[in-house]
Enzyme design. Structure first.
Site, PDB file in Angstrom:
ATOM      1  N   GLY A 120      -1.793  -0.642   3.212  1.00 24.40           N
ATOM      2  CA  GLY A 120      -3.021  -1.121   2.564  1.00 24.40           C
ATOM      3  C   GLY A 120      -4.272  -0.697   3.334  1.00 24.40           C
ATOM      4  N   TYR A 149      13.833  -8.786   6.013  1.00 25.66           N
ATOM      5  CA  TYR A 149      12.579  -8.912   5.259  1.00 25.66           C
ATOM      6  C   TYR A 149      12.379 -10.352   4.791  1.00 25.66           C
ATOM      7  CZ  TYR A 149      11.957  -3.801   5.116  1.00 25.66           C
ATOM      8  OH  TYR A 149      11.771  -2.471   5.445  1.00 25.66           O
TER       9      TYR A 149
HETATM   10  P1  NAP Z   1       2.186   0.492   1.494  1.00 27.33           P
HETATM   11  O1  NAP Z   1       2.146   0.959   0.077  1.00 27.33           O
HETATM   12  O2  NAP Z   1       1.651   1.393   2.542  1.00 27.33           O
HETATM   13  O3  NAP Z   1       1.368  -0.877   1.626  1.00 27.33           O
HETATM   14  C1  NAP Z   1       1.505  -1.880   0.671  1.00 27.33           C
HETATM   15  C2  NAP Z   1       0.369  -2.855   0.881  1.00 27.33           C
HETATM   16  O4  NAP Z   1      -0.843  -2.213   0.467  1.00 27.33           O
HETATM   17  C3  NAP Z   1       0.529  -4.115   0.064  1.00 27.33           C
HETATM   18  O5  NAP Z   1       0.134  -5.239   0.839  1.00 27.33           O
HETATM   19  C4  NAP Z   1      -0.422  -3.884  -1.083  1.00 27.33           C
HETATM   20  O6  NAP Z   1      -0.929  -5.090  -1.616  1.00 27.33           O
HETATM   21  C5  NAP Z   1      -1.526  -3.091  -0.403  1.00 27.33           C
HETATM   22  N1  NAP Z   1      -2.283  -2.344  -1.393  1.00 27.33           N
HETATM   23  C6  NAP Z   1      -1.826  -1.469  -2.299  1.00 27.33           C
HETATM   24  N2  NAP Z   1      -2.829  -1.035  -3.096  1.00 27.33           N
HETATM   25  C7  NAP Z   1      -3.935  -1.648  -2.647  1.00 27.33           C
HETATM   26  C8  NAP Z   1      -5.297  -1.615  -3.068  1.00 27.33           C
HETATM   27  N3  NAP Z   1      -5.700  -0.871  -4.124  1.00 27.33           N
HETATM   28  N4  NAP Z   1      -6.196  -2.369  -2.399  1.00 27.33           N
HETATM   29  C9  NAP Z   1      -5.787  -3.146  -1.352  1.00 27.33           C
HETATM   30  N5  NAP Z   1      -4.508  -3.226  -0.930  1.00 27.33           N
HETATM   31  C10 NAP Z   1      -3.592  -2.478  -1.570  1.00 27.33           C
HETATM   32  O7  NAP Z   1       3.668   0.117   1.787  1.00 27.33           O
HETATM   33  P2  NAP Z   1       4.403  -0.960   2.774  1.00 27.33           P
HETATM   34  O8  NAP Z   1       4.558  -2.232   2.013  1.00 27.33           O
HETATM   35  O9  NAP Z   1       3.754  -1.014   4.097  1.00 27.33           O
HETATM   36  O10 NAP Z   1       5.811  -0.254   2.916  1.00 27.33           O
HETATM   37  C11 NAP Z   1       6.551   0.110   1.736  1.00 27.33           C
HETATM   38  C12 NAP Z   1       8.003  -0.200   1.898  1.00 27.33           C
HETATM   39  O11 NAP Z   1       8.519   0.570   2.986  1.00 27.33           O
HETATM   40  C13 NAP Z   1       8.337  -1.650   2.277  1.00 27.33           C
HETATM   41  O12 NAP Z   1       8.411  -2.508   1.146  1.00 27.33           O
HETATM   42  C14 NAP Z   1       9.706  -1.468   2.909  1.00 27.33           C
HETATM   43  O13 NAP Z   1      10.693  -1.377   1.890  1.00 27.33           O
HETATM   44  C15 NAP Z   1       9.572  -0.126   3.609  1.00 27.33           C
HETATM   45  N6  NAP Z   1       9.270  -0.253   5.044  1.00 27.33           N
HETATM   46  C16 NAP Z   1      10.202   0.196   5.929  1.00 27.33           C
HETATM   47  C17 NAP Z   1       9.959   0.131   7.290  1.00 27.33           C
HETATM   48  C18 NAP Z   1      10.993   0.641   8.236  1.00 27.33           C
HETATM   49  O14 NAP Z   1      10.877   0.418   9.454  1.00 27.33           O
HETATM   50  N7  NAP Z   1      12.007   1.322   7.752  1.00 27.33           N
HETATM   51  C19 NAP Z   1       8.746  -0.397   7.775  1.00 27.33           C
HETATM   52  C20 NAP Z   1       7.807  -0.841   6.843  1.00 27.33           C
HETATM   53  C21 NAP Z   1       8.072  -0.751   5.481  1.00 27.33           C
HETATM   54  P3  NAP Z   1      -0.602  -5.508  -3.161  1.00 27.33           P
HETATM   55  O15 NAP Z   1       0.818  -5.949  -3.213  1.00 27.33           O
HETATM   56  O16 NAP Z   1      -1.573  -6.616  -3.411  1.00 27.33           O
HETATM   57  O17 NAP Z   1      -0.862  -4.297  -4.003  1.00 27.33           O
END
Ligand code: NAP
Length: 292
Positions: A208, A49
């Site tokens: 997002g 990451y």
């Molecule tokens: P997510 O919650 O689906 O997406 C987060 C994104 O959404 C952030 O960029 C956030 O921006 C945005 N967001 C949230 N609320 C919003 C709103 N009201 N308006 C606009 N944008 C908004 O989660 P993710 O980050 O993709 O994944 C979560 C975690 O899963 C990661 O941190 C990681 O630990 C894990 N992960 C694992 C894998 C794997 O292969 N195992 C793959 C991907 C992710 P803001 O920060 O500005 O709120």
């Protein structure tokens, strides 16, 4: 079965995007404290990451405030060799050899300033994985006290079963959201229930896209979900987490946001029980057709 000693907080905080948040060390300490105050005690990392920098940023906060470590569970992942300036591989590839897993676990321990990782996941299924050999690596690193528990991420049910036959695994971390439902149909969540192993769920807000996606699926699903959220008196974030939590495999959704208000909204979902009709209304909007 899941070892009795192993548990994660119902909502897990993901650190994939921490390097985008531009927080000072003091701000990172405060961010972690606020997450802990919300009951989010499990933190999801991966070696890769932030171009291999994210763990170290979190670790700087743990070093600055050493009492934090004892209040949390640290989850990380390894097994992907990602090209970067320091790692000029010809291609990105997967490596679950003993030497590579050992190297990356040692690096994660250093980055996070800890003696032991609570859970390490193999990030993606390695087609060249030798399950028996990888299990020996798991056993050795556990005997050495470096890793308490093992799991996988993005593994098919047969890949999970293969490795599980050689070494106990505690979870499969997979993608699930109102915009990405493959895990409902591909057997992953059935297997989790069958084995009594709670899955971890990544990208619960579709990265997002649930908020800002301009494709038809995102717009259709968002419109339906905003109506339902208004009826329950909750935010779209809370509704998305409640939709995931409604699944009987008892998933642990992982937040991805840097904004504390979004972590609060995720935790609020623990107090919401969606009725089946609303759950299926979201499914129907996402798929753009009725159940058969
Ligand atoms: P997510 O919650 O689906 O997406 C987060 C994104 O959404 C952030 O960029 C956030 O921006 C945005 N967001 C949230 N609320 C919003 C709103 N009201 N308006 C606009 N944008 C908004 O989660 P993710 O980050 O993709 O994944 C979560 C975690 O899963 C990661 O941190 C990681 O630990 C894990 N992960 C694992 C894998 C794997 O292969 N195992 C793959 C991907 C992710 P803001 O920060 O500005 O709120």
């Amino acid at each position: 079965m899941q070892p009795a000693s192993f548990s994660l907080s119902p909502i897990v905080a993901g650190l994939w995007r921490i390097t985008d948040w531009q927080l000072s060390v003091a701000e990172r300490v405060r961010w972690i404290e606020q997450a802990l105050e919300l009951g989010i005690t499990s933190f999801d990392h991966a070696d890769i990451y932030g171009s291999y920098q994210a763990e170290a940023q979190f670790g700087e906060a743990l070093k600055a405030s050493p009492t934090l470590r004892g209040r949390m569970q640290l989850v990380t992942k390894c097994g992907i060799r990602l090209r970067s300036t320091d790692r000029p591989y010809r291609v990105n590839y997967y490596d679950t050899s003993a030497a590579y897993v050992r190297t990356q676990v040692a690096q994660s321990l250093r980055n996070l300033h800890t003696e032991q990782l609570d859970l390490v996941l193999i990030h993606r299924p390695d087609y060249l994985m030798d399950a028996a050999a990888l299990a020996d690596t798991f056993t050795a690193l556990t005997r050495e006290g470096k890793v308490a528990h093992w799991g996988v991420s993005n593994h098919t049910t047969s890949q999970f079963a293969l490795l599980q036959q050689h070494h106990p695994l505690v979870t499969n971390q997979v993608e699930l959201s109102p915009l990405q439902m493959d895990a409902l149909d591909d057997g992953t969540l059935d297997q989790a229930q069958q084995l009594g192993l709670r899955p971890m769920i990544w990208s619960p807000l579709a990265g997002g896209r649930l908020f800002n996606g301009e494709d038809e699926q995102a717009m259709r699903t968002r419109t339906t979900m905003l109506d339902i959220a208004a009826r329950y008196g909750i935010s779209l974030t809370t509704l998305a987490f409640a939709w995931i939590l409604r699944h009987p495999s008892r998933p642990h959704p992982i937040t991805g946001s840097g904004r504390m208000v979004n972590l609060q909204d995720a935790v609020k979902a623990l107090d919401v029980t969606l009725d089946a009709e609303d759950w299926y209304a979201i499914w129907t909007a996402s798929k753009d057709h009725s159940v058969p």
